[in-house]
Design an enzyme around this catalytic site. Sequence first.
Site, mmCIF file in Angstrom:
data_model
loop_
_atom_site.group_PDB
_atom_site.id
_atom_site.type_symbol
_atom_site.label_atom_id
_atom_site.label_comp_id
_atom_site.label_asym_id
_atom_site.label_seq_id
_atom_site.Cartn_x
_atom_site.Cartn_y
_atom_site.Cartn_z
ATOM 1 N N CYS A 1 0.877 -1.179 0.000
ATOM 2 C CA CYS A 1 0.000 0.000 0.000
ATOM 3 C C CYS A 1 0.907 1.220 0.000
ATOM 4 O O CYS A 1 2.064 1.105 -0.424
ATOM 5 C CB CYS A 1 -1.008 -0.035 1.166
ATOM 6 S SG CYS A 1 -0.299 0.054 2.820
ATOM 7 N N HIS B 1 14.077 -20.797 16.955
ATOM 8 C CA HIS B 1 13.031 -19.839 16.579
ATOM 9 C C HIS B 1 11.635 -20.472 16.585
ATOM 10 O O HIS B 1 10.638 -19.766 16.679
ATOM 11 C CB HIS B 1 13.312 -19.258 15.199
ATOM 12 C CG HIS B 1 14.630 -18.566 15.128
ATOM 13 N ND1 HIS B 1 14.894 -17.398 15.799
ATOM 14 C CD2 HIS B 1 15.779 -18.906 14.494
ATOM 15 C CE1 HIS B 1 16.144 -17.031 15.575
ATOM 16 N NE2 HIS B 1 16.703 -17.929 14.783
ATOM 17 N N THR C 1 2.307 2.886 2.492
ATOM 18 C CA THR C 1 3.411 2.670 3.436
ATOM 19 C C THR C 1 3.752 1.201 3.651
ATOM 20 O O THR C 1 4.806 0.897 4.220
ATOM 21 C CB THR C 1 3.035 3.237 4.815
ATOM 22 O OG1 THR C 1 1.833 2.576 5.247
ATOM 23 C CG2 THR C 1 2.813 4.737 4.766
#
Length: 149
Positions: free
Chosen positions: A66, A134, A68
Amino acid sequence: MMRIGIGNDHAAVEMKNEIKAYLEGKGYEVINYGTDTKESFNYALSGEAVGNAVVNKDVDLGICICGTGIGIGIAACKVNGVRTCTCSEPVSAHLSRLHNDSNVLCFGARIVGMETAKAICDAWLDTTFEGGRHQARIDYITSIEGKQK
Ligand code: RB5
């Protein structure tokens, strides 16, 4: 062939088209979940559509653009199972795959230039999740979804 869902609002039509063509040139199948006109378009609709496509396995990964990269990323991340990263440079994109197993990449058409956007996509798509230490962190993130009312 890896399938990528791509989404965008009115601020990112040109960048979406160029990134789509760029990735197709590299052999990816790219499925469009965004708008193709400059008329004002709620980025949340497209972020939601890409997020759903990823978690439903209609596509393997998603890319959302979009103005930003922020609004569309917030919307996509509301879909359970989506892990977005909004990036303005390739290192974060790489690390978001390696450490966070991000499955929707976001960036801003009003923030990054076309060559940086392509480099961000390359860094992200060329990296796979490292797993290991992780994984427990990702599992905890997923468990947060189950705590919501
Ligand atoms: C649209 O004007 C703009 O708000 C949108 O593209 C995006 O930047 C929102 O996060």
